[in-house]
Design a protein around this motif. Structure first.
Motif, PDB file in Angstrom:
ATOM      1  N   ALA A  88      75.548  58.166 157.612  1.00  0.00           N
ATOM      2  CA  ALA A  88      75.804  59.599 157.824  1.00  0.00           C
ATOM      3  C   ALA A  88      74.598  60.435 157.433  1.00  0.00           C
ATOM      4  CB  ALA A  88      77.033  60.023 157.019  1.00  0.00           C
ATOM      5  N   SER A  92      71.681  64.226 158.498  1.00  0.00           N
ATOM      6  CA  SER A  92      71.635  65.394 157.631  1.00  0.00           C
ATOM      7  C   SER A  92      70.522  66.343 158.077  1.00  0.00           C
ATOM      8  CB  SER A  92      71.377  64.958 156.185  1.00  0.00           C
ATOM      9  OG  SER A  92      70.076  64.401 156.067  1.00  0.00           O
ATOM     10  N   SER A  99      70.247  71.624 161.930  1.00  0.00           N
ATOM     11  CA  SER A  99      71.625  71.506 161.442  1.00  0.00           C
ATOM     12  C   SER A  99      72.539  70.800 162.430  1.00  0.00           C
ATOM     13  CB  SER A  99      72.186  72.896 161.120  1.00  0.00           C
ATOM     14  OG  SER A  99      72.146  73.731 162.277  1.00  0.00           O
ATOM     15  N   ASP A 100      72.118  70.697 163.683  1.00  0.00           N
ATOM     16  CA  ASP A 100      72.924  70.068 164.734  1.00  0.00           C
ATOM     17  C   ASP A 100      72.036  69.096 165.496  1.00  0.00           C
ATOM     18  OD1 ASP A 100      74.342  69.358 167.020  1.00  0.00           O
ATOM     19  OD2 ASP A 100      75.119  71.365 167.375  1.00  0.00           O
ATOM     20  N   TRP A 130      79.734  61.021 165.755  1.00  0.00           N
ATOM     21  CA  TRP A 130      80.743  61.374 164.758  1.00  0.00           C
ATOM     22  C   TRP A 130      80.168  61.060 163.387  1.00  0.00           C
ATOM     23  CZ3 TRP A 130      83.287  58.164 161.168  1.00  0.00           C
ATOM     24  CH2 TRP A 130      84.325  58.779 160.455  1.00  0.00           C
ATOM     25  N   VAL A 131      80.021  62.080 162.561  1.00  0.00           N
ATOM     26  CA  VAL A 131      79.560  61.903 161.190  1.00  0.00           C
ATOM     27  C   VAL A 131      80.779  62.013 160.284  1.00  0.00           C
ATOM     28  CG1 VAL A 131      78.081  62.782 159.352  1.00  0.00           C
ATOM     29  CG2 VAL A 131      77.289  62.845 161.725  1.00  0.00           C
ATOM     30  N   ASN A 132      81.000  61.023 159.460  1.00  0.00           N
ATOM     31  CA  ASN A 132      82.173  60.990 158.597  1.00  0.00           C
ATOM     32  C   ASN A 132      82.298  62.299 157.809  1.00  0.00           C
ATOM     33  OD1 ASN A 132      84.315  60.273 156.970  1.00  0.00           O
ATOM     34  ND2 ASN A 132      83.184  58.759 155.774  1.00  0.00           N
ATOM     35  N   PRO A 133      83.358  63.086 158.040  1.00  0.00           N
ATOM     36  CA  PRO A 133      83.492  64.345 157.310  1.00  0.00           C
ATOM     37  C   PRO A 133      83.747  64.148 155.826  1.00  0.00           C
ATOM     38  CG  PRO A 133      85.466  63.908 158.602  1.00  0.00           C
ATOM     39  CD  PRO A 133      84.457  62.877 159.004  1.00  0.00           C
ATOM     40  N   ALA A 134      84.139  62.924 155.445  1.00  0.00           N
ATOM     41  CA  ALA A 134      84.371  62.627 154.029  1.00  0.00           C
ATOM     42  C   ALA A 134      83.101  62.154 153.322  1.00  0.00           C
ATOM     43  CB  ALA A 134      85.463  61.567 153.891  1.00  0.00           C
ATOM     44  N   ASP A 136      80.101  62.143 151.116  1.00  0.00           N
ATOM     45  CA  ASP A 136      79.781  62.964 149.960  1.00  0.00           C
ATOM     46  C   ASP A 136      78.308  62.778 149.616  1.00  0.00           C
ATOM     47  OD1 ASP A 136      79.496  64.244 147.547  1.00  0.00           O
ATOM     48  OD2 ASP A 136      81.175  63.233 146.555  1.00  0.00           O
ATOM     49  N   ALA A 145      78.195  56.951 160.120  1.00  0.00           N
ATOM     50  CA  ALA A 145      78.290  57.768 161.327  1.00  0.00           C
ATOM     51  C   ALA A 145      78.423  56.830 162.515  1.00  0.00           C
ATOM     52  CB  ALA A 145      77.058  58.656 161.490  1.00  0.00           C
ATOM     53  N   HIS A 283      86.659  55.744 166.721  1.00  0.00           N
ATOM     54  CA  HIS A 283      85.641  56.485 167.489  1.00  0.00           C
ATOM     55  C   HIS A 283      84.870  55.579 168.433  1.00  0.00           C
ATOM     56  CE1 HIS A 283      86.294  60.139 165.127  1.00  0.00           C
ATOM     57  NE2 HIS A 283      86.482  59.306 164.112  1.00  0.00           N
TER      58      HIS A 283
END
Length: 284
Positions: A88, A92, A99-100, A130-134, A136, A145, A283
């Motif tokens: 993921a 970054s 940012s995208d 898809w980047v894991n929203p969890a 940390d 990802a 995914h």
């Protein structure tokens, strides 16, 4: 890498031609020192090819990282005909500079290219990410990802993922192989051709002792594993992020983070694939 000032958590991604220091808990950067016994590619490694390991792929952007080495900055692993997994943190803002990921218009997946200075294989655009929203970034937990491609990878170019039932793959002492094009010495000497290094899976207690929390990072056994060599000298390094750790023909880990490279007291830390396999499958 070890520092005379303080240890710094280092995600293993190349940023705009230099080692990226992605701090945990806003840890300030410290001046790096040379890693011990780090004298070969994918530290302690040997050459291999994408013909032998067709599921090892690279992420590259020449506009961001330069034309050398096809703009490579992270690794990835093909796990299906249209699906690649990576870290993921490779998506970054610190890594991509935007940012995208859509804003990095020449971002490509490089398939079948052993030598990144050549033109072999294929450079494929990304259809979706898809980047894991969890995920940390403070602890690096959930560092995964999923990249979706618009057309199929070559036949046979994927590797199965370890599942929760594959507990033997994670037993301490199990032999594994890590792959990548990253730093060869721990001093910013990046490989042009694919390399692999043999490592051993370490016990969770060993990993927790190495990374108990704080400035050296926090090891979480539920979503991570660590691997290396007794006495150091074999490890993934910067630029290898998202690349594969393989046991018995199955993907068991993704290169994620570590304190330095190939240091005896700090093994490399990987995303535990069996813990995220169900997320990836959603995914695919």
């Amino acid at each position: 890498m070890r520092s005379v000032f303080r240890a710094v958590l280092r995600c293993r991604v190349l940023v705009a031609g230099v080692v990226a220091v992605l701090p945990a808990l806003a840890i300030p950067m410290a001046a790096p020192a040379t890693s011990a016994s780090a004298n070969e590619v994918v530290v302690g490694g040997t050459p291999t090819t994408t013909d032998q390991e067709p599921w090892v792929v690279a992420l590259g952007s020449r506009s961001r990282f330069g034309a050398d080495r096809s703009g490579q900055f992270c690794g990835g692993v093909a796990v299906g005909p249209h699906t690649v997994v990576t870290a993921a943190h490779c998506f970054s803002t610190e890594a991509l500079g935007v940012s995208d990921w859509h804003q990095l218009t020449d971002l490509r997946l490089i398939v079948g290219r052993t030598d990144l200075t050549g033109t072999g294989g294929e450079e494929m655009p990304l259809a979706d990410v898809w980047v894991n929203p969890a995920f940390d970034p403070a602890t690096n937990a959930g560092d995964v990802a999923v990249i979706t491609l618009g057309h199929s990878l070559p036949a046979g170019a994927s590797i199965p993922m370890a599942q929760p039932s594959d507990t033997a793959d994670y037993a301490p002492g199990t032999q594994a192989e890590v792959y990548g094009w990253g730093d060869t010495t721990g001093r910013g000497d990046y490989a042009t051709s694919l390399r692999t290094a043999p490592v051993s899976i370490f016990a969770d207690t060993t990993c927790e002792k190495a990374y108990p929390g704080g400035t050296d990072g926090s090891y979480q056994a539920a979503t991570m594993l660590c691997a290396g060599a007794q006495g150091g000298g074999k490890d993934a390094c910067q630029g290898d992020s998202g690349g594969p750790l393989v046991v018995g023909g199955r993907l068991v880990g993704l290169v994620s983070w570590g304190n330095g490279c190939a240091l005896a007291e700090y093994p490399g830390v990987y995303t535990r694939v069996s813990a995220v396999a169900s997320l990836v499958a959603q995914h695919m």
